[in-house]
Design an enzyme around this catalytic site. Structure first.
Site, PDB file in Angstrom:
ATOM      1  N   ASP A 117     -55.539 -20.639   0.022  1.00  0.00           N
ATOM      2  CA  ASP A 117     -54.686 -19.553   0.520  1.00  0.00           C
ATOM      3  C   ASP A 117     -54.895 -19.346   2.020  1.00  0.00           C
ATOM      4  O   ASP A 117     -53.932 -19.101   2.761  1.00  0.00           O
ATOM      5  CB  ASP A 117     -54.997 -18.252  -0.226  1.00  0.00           C
ATOM      6  CG  ASP A 117     -54.989 -18.436  -1.727  1.00  0.00           C
ATOM      7  OD1 ASP A 117     -53.993 -18.096  -2.365  1.00  0.00           O
ATOM      8  OD2 ASP A 117     -56.003 -18.929  -2.251  1.00  0.00           O
TER       9      ASP A 117
ATOM     10  N   ARG B 114     -53.094 -21.986   3.850  1.00  0.00           N
ATOM     11  CA  ARG B 114     -51.668 -21.668   3.900  1.00  0.00           C
ATOM     12  C   ARG B 114     -51.383 -20.630   4.987  1.00  0.00           C
ATOM     13  O   ARG B 114     -50.410 -20.742   5.737  1.00  0.00           O
ATOM     14  CB  ARG B 114     -51.215 -21.144   2.539  1.00  0.00           C
ATOM     15  CG  ARG B 114     -51.148 -22.201   1.452  1.00  0.00           C
ATOM     16  CD  ARG B 114     -50.959 -21.582   0.076  1.00  0.00           C
ATOM     17  NE  ARG B 114     -50.730 -22.609  -0.944  1.00  0.00           N
ATOM     18  CZ  ARG B 114     -50.941 -22.436  -2.245  1.00  0.00           C
ATOM     19  NH1 ARG B 114     -51.378 -21.258  -2.683  1.00  0.00           N
ATOM     20  NH2 ARG B 114     -50.706 -23.404  -3.098  1.00  0.00           N
TER      21      ARG B 114
END
Length: 317
Positions: free
Chosen positions: A151, A154
């Site tokens: 995450d 990202r």
């Protein structure tokens, strides 16, 4: 001569497990990469396919099997086995079947490789990491989850695209649950040493205001759903992220990574596994860093912890 040295075992020869093995071979993470899967025909085929490319990577060997003994003498074991996530299905909805699978499948592997460091990748990874600690009795440093490493990657990619800088110059973390309640730690984020909240556009670039940050946050949270809708699973980026975690352990890097680990008392948050920037080395995961968080971020972390705690209680953990 057979390769000697570090051994990385991967439990589960599906899209994620094989992507981790592929990434590990390309990065030269370990001298032995072992795949374990209940489907012997599948694991044999994956081992053969990977072995045919050994000429093009650092010296290594690939082995596989359906018995936990294939993981014996591992330095790191990455656990990917679990139910496949369906389009539109939340990570937490996968919990029940995967908790039971972890209960039965993991202890024999720990028995085969008692000194290994275990990295849980199966979703919902925070609940599964907590369950795995309960089921195995391993010390908290020896077992961790992949958490929000992906995450955070990202987030950094989206920030780099928005701000027009190389992703390697963006330092920002997603914390909390690896899932819908995760939060970005904006107050500690930087780009090239400049606090992110003070960032000004370069060369006519876009503002990184509250609206832009909110859009980026929503895109990070929705990334997995978008990928699963289009291709059925996320595998390449989590393969790279998991291989990177294993590399940090095997090389004793003292790398700061937002892995999921058992919290003791982070601003009153405890008895739950979630992600905060933490030190990762040959001992596994150390304590989380005393990172400064804003009042809103702390409230978000507490809400994320409560979401996970409710799931743990639902399954009697």
């Amino acid at each position: 001569m057979e390769p000697v040295g570090s051994k990385l075992s991967i439990v589960g020869a599906g899209a994620v497990g094989t992507s981790i093995a592929y990434a590990a071979l390309i990065r030269g993470v370990a001298r032995t990469v072992a795949l374990m899967d209940v489907n012997q025909e599948k694991v044999d085929a994956e081992v053969l396919d990977l072995s045919h490319g050994l000429e093009f990577v650092s010296r290594a060997q690939v082995i596989g099997g359906s018995d936990p003994s294939v993981c014996a003498d591992s330095d790191v074991v990455i656990f990917t086995a679990g139910a496949k996530q369906k389009p539109g299905q939340t990570r937490l909805e996968l919990a029940e079947a995967t908790v039971e699978l972890t209960r039965t499948a993991l202890p024999p592997i720990v028995e085969a490789a008692p000194h290994a460091r275990f990295v849980m990748v199966t979703n919902p990874v925070d609940v599964i990491t907590y369950a795995a600690l309960k089921f195995t009795g391993l010390p908290a440093n020896q077992l961790l989850g992949s958490g929000t490493v992906l995450d955070s990657s990202r987030l950094r990619f989206l920030l780099s695209e928005h701000c027009g800088v190389a992703v390697q110059n963006v330092h920002a973390y997603i914390a909390g649950e690896h899932g819908d309640s995760e939060i970005p730690l904006w107050s500690s984020a930087t780009i090239g040493g400049v606090p992110l909240l003070d960032w000004e556009p370069l060369g006519g670039g876009a503002l990184l205001d509250a609206a832009a940050r909110d859009r980026i946050h929503r895109e990070v949270v929705g990334s997995a759903y978008r990928i699963i809708q289009g291709k059925g699973a996320t595998n390449y980026a989590i393969g790279l992220a998991s291989a990177r975690i294993a590399e940090a352990i095997l090389n004793d890097e003292h790398r700061v990574l937002p892995v999921s680990s058992l919290l003791d008392d982070f601003h009153g948050i405890g008895d739950v596994c979630l992600s905060l920037p933490s030190l990762v080395d040959r001992n596994g995961v150390g304590r989380s860093l005393p990172i400064a968080v804003s009042a809103d971020e702390l409230a978000g972390l507490r809400a994320s912890a409560q979401t996970l705690r409710e799931m743990q209680q639902r399954f009697g953990l």
